[in-house]
Design a protein around this motif. Structure first.
Motif, short mmCIF file in Angstrom:
data_model
loop_
_atom_site.label_atom_id
_atom_site.label_comp_id
_atom_site.label_asym_id
_atom_site.label_seq_id
_atom_site.Cartn_x
_atom_site.Cartn_y
_atom_site.Cartn_z
N LEU A 1 -11.01 0.09 13.73
CA LEU A 1 -9.66 0.28 13.22
C LEU A 1 -9.45 1.73 12.83
CD1 LEU A 1 -9.27 -2.81 10.86
CD2 LEU A 1 -8.28 -2.54 13.14
N TRP A 2 -8.25 2.25 13.18
CA TRP A 2 -7.80 3.54 12.64
C TRP A 2 -6.96 3.25 11.39
CZ3 TRP A 2 -9.38 8.26 13.90
CH2 TRP A 2 -9.94 8.48 15.16
N VAL A 3 -7.35 3.84 10.29
CA VAL A 3 -6.58 3.71 9.04
C VAL A 3 -5.75 4.99 8.88
CG1 VAL A 3 -6.66 3.33 6.56
CG2 VAL A 3 -8.38 2.27 8.05
N MET A 4 -4.42 4.85 8.87
CA MET A 4 -3.52 6.00 8.81
C MET A 4 -2.58 5.88 7.63
SD MET A 4 -2.55 6.50 12.83
CE MET A 4 -3.78 7.03 14.03
N SER A 5 -2.50 6.94 6.85
CA SER A 5 -1.59 7.02 5.71
C SER A 5 -0.69 8.23 5.91
CB SER A 5 -2.38 7.15 4.40
OG SER A 5 -1.51 7.36 3.31
N SER A 6 0.65 8.03 5.84
CA SER A 6 1.54 9.15 6.13
C SER A 6 2.79 9.08 5.28
CB SER A 6 1.93 9.14 7.62
OG SER A 6 2.77 8.05 7.91
N VAL A 7 3.47 10.21 5.21
CA VAL A 7 4.75 10.31 4.49
C VAL A 7 5.62 11.33 5.22
CG1 VAL A 7 4.01 12.20 2.96
CG2 VAL A 7 5.81 10.62 2.22
N SER B 1 2.14 -1.33 6.20
CA SER B 1 2.79 -1.43 4.89
C SER B 1 3.85 -0.33 4.79
CB SER B 1 1.77 -1.26 3.76
OG SER B 1 2.42 -1.29 2.49
N SER B 2 5.15 -0.75 4.72
CA SER B 2 6.25 0.19 4.56
C SER B 2 7.46 -0.56 4.05
CB SER B 2 6.57 0.88 5.90
OG SER B 2 7.17 -0.04 6.78
N SER C 1 -0.94 2.28 7.85
CA SER C 1 -1.09 1.48 9.05
C SER C 1 -2.56 1.30 9.39
CB SER C 1 -0.39 2.13 10.24
OG SER C 1 0.98 2.31 9.98
N LEU C 2 -2.90 0.07 9.84
CA LEU C 2 -4.20 -0.18 10.44
C LEU C 2 -3.95 -0.39 11.92
CD1 LEU C 2 -5.76 -2.72 7.89
CD2 LEU C 2 -5.79 -0.23 7.82
N VAL C 3 -4.52 0.48 12.76
CA VAL C 3 -4.25 0.46 14.19
C VAL C 3 -5.51 0.08 14.94
CG1 VAL C 3 -3.41 1.78 16.16
CG2 VAL C 3 -2.53 2.28 13.89
N ARG C 4 -5.39 -0.91 15.82
CA ARG C 4 -6.53 -1.34 16.62
C ARG C 4 -6.88 -0.25 17.64
NH1 ARG C 4 -7.48 -6.74 17.16
NH2 ARG C 4 -7.63 -6.60 19.44
N ALA C 5 -8.12 0.17 17.66
CA ALA C 5 -8.53 1.23 18.58
C ALA C 5 -8.54 0.75 20.03
CB ALA C 5 -9.90 1.76 18.20
N ALA C 6 -8.77 -0.55 20.23
CA ALA C 6 -8.91 -1.06 21.59
C ALA C 6 -7.60 -1.07 22.36
CB ALA C 6 -9.51 -2.47 21.56
N LEU D 1 0.81 -1.21 0.00
CA LEU D 1 0.00 0.00 0.00
C LEU D 1 0.85 1.27 0.00
CD1 LEU D 1 -2.71 -1.06 2.60
CD2 LEU D 1 -2.80 -1.22 0.11
N HIS D 2 2.17 1.15 0.32
CA HIS D 2 3.02 2.34 0.37
C HIS D 2 3.66 2.58 -0.99
CE1 HIS D 2 5.77 -1.01 1.15
NE2 HIS D 2 6.73 -0.23 0.64
N TYR D 3 4.10 3.84 -1.22
CA TYR D 3 4.64 4.24 -2.51
C TYR D 3 6.16 4.41 -2.51
CZ TYR D 3 -0.25 5.53 -3.38
OH TYR D 3 -1.60 5.52 -3.51
#
Length: 796
Positions: free
Chosen positions: A282-288, A215-216, A202-207, A193-195
Motif C-alpha cells: 500500500l502507498w500511504v499518501m497525505s496531502s493538502v 479520508s476527505s 489515501s491508501l492506494v493499492r500498488a498493484a 484522518l483528514h483535518y
C-alpha cells in the motif's frame, strides 16, 4: 533644478529597490517556513497512518489464521452454506469487521456469519471485484487485501481481507475471508484522518492503483472505489517523489520514512507526503491543497504588505511633492507634440514612435489608411469650420468603433490611419468595411447634414514593409486603387503597386498626349435590323510613343481621377465633329454620331450651351448627336447631373443610357430622365447563346425600353447567332465586331459605301460577311501594339 529632481528620484528608486528586496527576502523565508511546516506535518501523518494500518492489518491477519484453522477443525466437510455461532460472536467483539466467511478454493462461500444474505453471496473467484485478489490469495502465504467494494450480501462498503488455509502438504483447502468496515463509527482507525476541506489521506493499492481507503470531505465511495486513480495523477506524484528524494521508485519503497513533495494537478498544486507499506503493498499518501497553505500565509503577508505600503507611501509622497509640478509641464508638452490639436487624436509623430517600437518586434500588425472622398468640396463650399467639425465627429465615431488595442491616428487633412493587430485578410476586410460604413454615415454640422464616402487601403507588417514609410506608401497605393471604385477597400498587393506605377506614368504621358498629337478617333458603325447603317459611336484611342497602344479602359479612368477628362472630352467633341462633318459631306449622307460624355464634362459650367454652340458651329444639328452617359454619372451628384441632362434633351440632343443593367439605379434613372435609347451591355450579349440568365436580362431590358418608348441598341455583337437571337427578342439596333470593328475615318468611308451599295443593289445586308475592306485594313486588325480583346465597343 532638473538635475536635483533627477537625483531625488534616483535616491528614491534605490530606496524602493532596497526595501523591496528586503521585504521580498523576509516574505520568501516566511513562506518557505510555512511550507516546510506543512510538509513535516504530512510526513508525520503519513508515517503514523502507515504504522497504524500495518498494526491493524497484522492483528486481523493473525485473527483470520486462528479462526480459519478452528473452523476447519469443527467443519471439515461442508456441503451447504451454514452460519456457525463462532462467527457471530467474533463480529460482536470486532466492531471494525462487518462479515466473516470461509470459502472453498473454487471461490464458493460455505461458512458465513448469520448477518449475510445467503441468496446474494457471490462466488469470490467469479465476481469481478474479488476475482484477482482471490487468485492472489491462493498463491501467497500471507494475508491479501482485496479491492474495496460494496458487498451486496452484507449491504456495506468494506475492505476484503483473505488468508489461504493449507494442509500439511501445503495445499490450499480453504480461504478465510472477512470485511473491514470503511464507513460509520466502526470503520478503520475509528475516526476521520483528514483535518480540513482540502485535506486528504489515501491508501492506494500498488498493484492496480485502486483506492483501498480514502479520508476527505467528499464521501462518495461509488466514485472513489469503483475505478483506479487517474494515471496522470499518480504519474505526477511518483515523478515529484523521485525528483524530491533523488531516488528511484524502487529504492523509495525500501524506505520506512515518508517523503514530502509538491504535486501539480488541474485544480492547483498540493503538498503531499507518501510512504510505502511493503507487507500489504500500500502507498500511504497525505496531502493538502496549496490554497490552504496560502490561506494560512495571507494574514502574515497582509501584515507585511500593509507595513511596506505605508512606509513606501510616505516616502513616495515626500519625493513626489518635489517633482510633480515639473512632471505635469513635461506631460503637457509631450501630449501637444504627439496629438492633433483639432481632433485630439494621436498624430504622425505618435505613429512614428509607436510603429518604430512595433517594427522592432516580431508581432504582426496592419495599417488601414482612410481617406475621405470629396472632403475638399465641403471646405470649398461651406468653409473650413464645417470641415473641421466633420473631422472631429468622424474621429470620435472611429474611436468608439475600434478595439482597445487599436491605434487611431489623424495623419493630416482628411486622412486617418488605424493600426490594428489583425493580420488575416478576411478579418481585415471585414473590419475595414465596418469602418467604411461608419465613416459614410451622416454628420450634422451647424444644422446641415453631410454624407461622405471614404477609401481605405490596407498594408501588413512585415509583408508589405519593414518600416513606417514603406507601410504608409503601400497603404497609400492600395488606397488610391480603392479610390478608383469610390467608397471601397483594397489590400496592397505587388501587382497593385505595379499598376499604380504604370497608371502614374500613364497620367504623366497623358498630360502631353493632346498637344503631341498622340490621340486619334475611331468610329464603330451602328446598324438597324436589316444591317443598314444608322449611326456611329466615336471612340477615343491613344498610341503612345513610349508605351505603345494604351487601351481606353486604362487611360479614361486615369483621366477622370486626375482631372484631365474635360481636356480629353473637348478633343473628342472637336475632332469627332470635324471628321464626321467632312465624311458626311463627302458621302452626301447623314447619320447619327454617338459621343460619350463624362461626369467631369457635365459638371462644367454652362456645358449644355457650350456643347450646343460647338455642334452648331461644326455643321450639325443637336438632333444628329447622341450623347452616351452611364448610370455611374448619377452617383456623383444626382440632382445637378439630372438638371444638365434634362437641359441637353430640351435642346434637341438624343440621350443614350450606356451599360444599362450593370449599375445600381437603372429604374430610378429611367423614371427621372428623358432617355431616348438603352444600350445593352456587352457583358450580357457575350453569354446570350449559353446563359439563360443573360437571355432573360436582355429580354427584360428590351421590354423596359419598349415600355418607356425608347429604342434599344445591343453592343458587342460578335456572331450571326447573337444577332438573330437579339432580333427575335425585339432589339432595334446593333453594334459589334460582327458588323465592323472601330474604324478610322477612311475605313469608315469605304464601309459606308459598301453598305450603301448592298442596299442600292436591292440585296439584303449579309451579316455573315463582316466588313473587311482589304487585307491589313484597320477594320479587322487592331491598332499596332494593342490587344484586340481589350478594344471593346463600350469604352469612352
Amino acid at each position: 533644478m532638473a538635475h536635483l529632481r533627477k537625483n531625488i528620484w534616483i535616491i528614491y528608486l534605490l530606496f524602493l529597490i532596497g526595501s523591496s528586496v528586503l521585504a521580498g527576502i523576509i516574505t520568501q523565508v516566511r513562506w518557505q517556513g510555512i511550507v516546510a511546516d506543512q510538509e513535516m506535518l504530512h510526513i508525520h501523518r503519513a508515517e503514523q497512518v502507515s504504522s497504524a494500518v500495518h498494526a491493524v492489518l497484522v492483528s486481523q491477519e493473525m485473527m483470520l489464521d486462528v479462526l480459519g484453522q478452528q473452523l476447519l477443525k469443527l467443519d471439515t466437510e461442508v456441503e451447504q452454506v451454514r452460519s456457525p455461532r463462532l462467527l457471530d460472536e467474533l463480529l460482536q467483539v470486532n466492531p471494525s469487521l462487518v462479515g466473516f466467511g470461509l470459502a472453498r478454493p473454487d471461490g464458493q462461500l460455505m461458512l458465513v456469519d448469520s448477518g449475510q444474505k445467503r441468496a446474494l453471496l457471490p462466488n469470490l473467484l467469479q465476481q469481478p471485484e474479488s476475482r484477482d485478489s482471490f487468485r492472489q490469495t491462493l498463491t501467497e502465504p500471507g494475508m491479501v487485501l482485496g479491492r474495496t467494494y460494496f458487498q451486496q450480501a452484507i449491504g456495506d462498503w468494506l475492505i476484503p481481507i483473505r488468508k489461504a488455509l493449507r494442509n500439511d502438504q501445503g495445499e490450499v483447502v480453504a480461504v478465510m475471508t472477512a470485511g473491514i468496515n470503511i464507513l460509520g463509527s466502526s470503520r478503520l482507525l475509528h475516526k476521520d484522518l483528514h483535518y480540513s476541506a482540502t485535506d486528504e489521506v489515501s491508501l492506494v493499492r500498488a498493484a492496480d492503483h485502486y483506492l483501498q481507503y480514502h479520508s476527505s470531505e467528499v464521501n462518495q465511495p461509488e466514485q472513489r472505489y469503483m475505478q483506479p486513480l487517474n494515471p496522470a495523477r499518480l504519474q505526477a506524484a511518483f515523478q515529484a517523489l523521485e525528483k524530491t528524494s533523488g531516488r528511484s521508485l524502487q529504492d523509495i519503497r525500501q524506505l520506512q520514512q515518508a517523503t514530502a513533495y509538491i504535486r501539480a494537478e488541474p485544480q492547483g498544486k498540493r503538498i503531499e507526503a507518501a510512504v510505502y507499506e511493503p507487507r500489504y503493498r500500500l502507498w500511504v499518501m497525505s496531502s493538502v491543497s496549496m490554497d490552504e497553505v496560502v490561506a494560512q500565509f495571507i494574514p502574515l503577508l497582509t501584515t507585511y504588505t500593509v507595513i511596506f505600503i505605508l512606509v513606501q507611501g510616505l516616502v513616495f509622497l515626500l519625493f513626489r511633492s518635489i517633482a510633480r509640478a515639473e512632471q505635469r509641464t513635461l506631460e503637457k508638452l509631450e501630449y501637444q507634440a504627439s496629438h492633433d490639436p483639432l481632433t485630439r487624436l494621436p498624430n504622425r509623430q505618435f505613429l512614428i514612435e509607436r510603429t518604430d517600437d512595433l517594427t522592432r518586434g516580431s508581432q504582426e500588425f496592419s495599417l488601414l489608411f482612410i481617406d475621405v472622398d470629396n472632403f475638399k468640396g465641403i471646405n470649398d463650399n461651406f468653409g473650413h469650420d464645417y470641415g473641421d467639425q466633420l473631422l472631429i465627429q468622424m474621429g470620435q465615431k472611429l474611436q468608439r468603433q475600434l478595439e482597445p488595442s487599436d491605434i487611431l491616428v489623424r495623419l493630416g487633412g482628411d486622412e486617418f490611419v488605424v493600426v490594428t493587430f489583425i493580420s488575416d485578410e478576411m478579418s481585415l476586410q471585414h473590419k475595414a468595411f465596418k469602418l467604411l460604413a461608419l465613416v459614410s454615415d451622416g454628420y450634422w454640422v451647424h444644422g446641415l447634414q453631410f454624407h461622405t464616402g471614404a477609401s481605405i487601403g490596407i498594408a501588413r507588417f512585415p509583408e508589405h514593409g519593414r518600416n513606417l514609410n514603406e507601410l504608409l506608401r503601400a497603404a497609400d497605393v492600395a488606397m488610391h486603387k480603392a479610390k478608383q471604385e469610390k467608397n471601397s477597400v483594397e489590400l496592397y498587393r505587388r501587382e497593385v503597386n505595379d499598376v499604380y506605377l504604370r497608371n502614374y506614368r500613364i497620367e504623366q504621358l497623358l498630360r502631353g498626349a493632346v498637344s503631341q498629337n498622340e490621340l486619334y478617333m475611331q468610329y464603330q458603325p451602328q446598324v438597324d435590323r436589316r444591317g443598314h447603317l444608322i449611326g456611329v459611336e466615336a471612340l477615343l484611342r491613344w498610341q503612345s510613343p513610349e508605351m505603345g497602344f494604351i487601351p481606353p479602359d486604362q487611360f479614361i479612368a486615369i483621366a477622370e481621377s486626375s482631372g484631365l477628362m474635360p481636356l480629353l472630352g473637348e478633343f473628342v467633341i472637336n475632332r469627332t465633329l470635324q471628321e464626321m462633318r467632312s465624311l458626311q459631306d463627302q458621302l452626301d449622307q447623314s447619320f447619327s454620331v454617338a459621343i460619350n460624355i463624362s461626369v467631369r464634362q457635365l459638371m462644367q459650367a454652362n456645358f449644355a450651351s457650350l456643347l450646343t454652340q460647338q455642334v452648331t458651329a461644326g455643321g450639325f444639328q443637336p438632333q444628329q448627336i447622341v450623347l452616351e452617359i452611364t448610370e455611374n454619372l448619377f452617383i456623383e451628384d444626382m440632382n445637378n447631373v439630372s438638371k444638365v441632362v434634362i437641359d441637353l434633351r430640351n435642346r434637341g440632343f438624343n440621350i443614350s443610357l450606356d451599360d444599362f443593367g450593370t449599375g445600381y439605379s437603372s429604374l430610378s434613372v429611367l423614371q427621372k430622365l428623358p432617355i431616348d435609347e438603352l444600350k445593352v451591355d456587352k457583358s450580357f450579349v457575350d453569354y446570350i447563346d449559353r446563359d439563360e440568365k443573360a437571355r432573360k436580362m436582355i429580354k427584360n431590358i428590351i421590354a423596359i425600353g419598349k415600355n418607356y418608348g425608347m429604342s434599344v441598341l445591343a453592343e458587342g455583337v460578335e456572331s450571326e447567332h447573337q444577332m438573330r437571337m437579339l432580333q427575335n427578342f425585339g432589339c432595334d439596333y446593333f453594334q459589334g465586331y460582327w458588323f465592323a470593328r472601330p474604324l478610322a475615318v477612311e475605313d469608315l468611308r469605304r464601309y459606308v459605301l459598301q453598305n450603301n451599295k448592298q442596299f442600292n443593289d436591292a440585296k439584303p445586308f449579309n451579316a455573315s460577311q463582316p466588313f473587311n475592306d482589304s487585307p491589313g485594313s484597320s477594320s479587322v486588325t487592331a491598332v499596332p501594339g494593342s490587344d484586340p480583346a481589350s478594344d471593346t465597343q463600350s469604352d469612352e
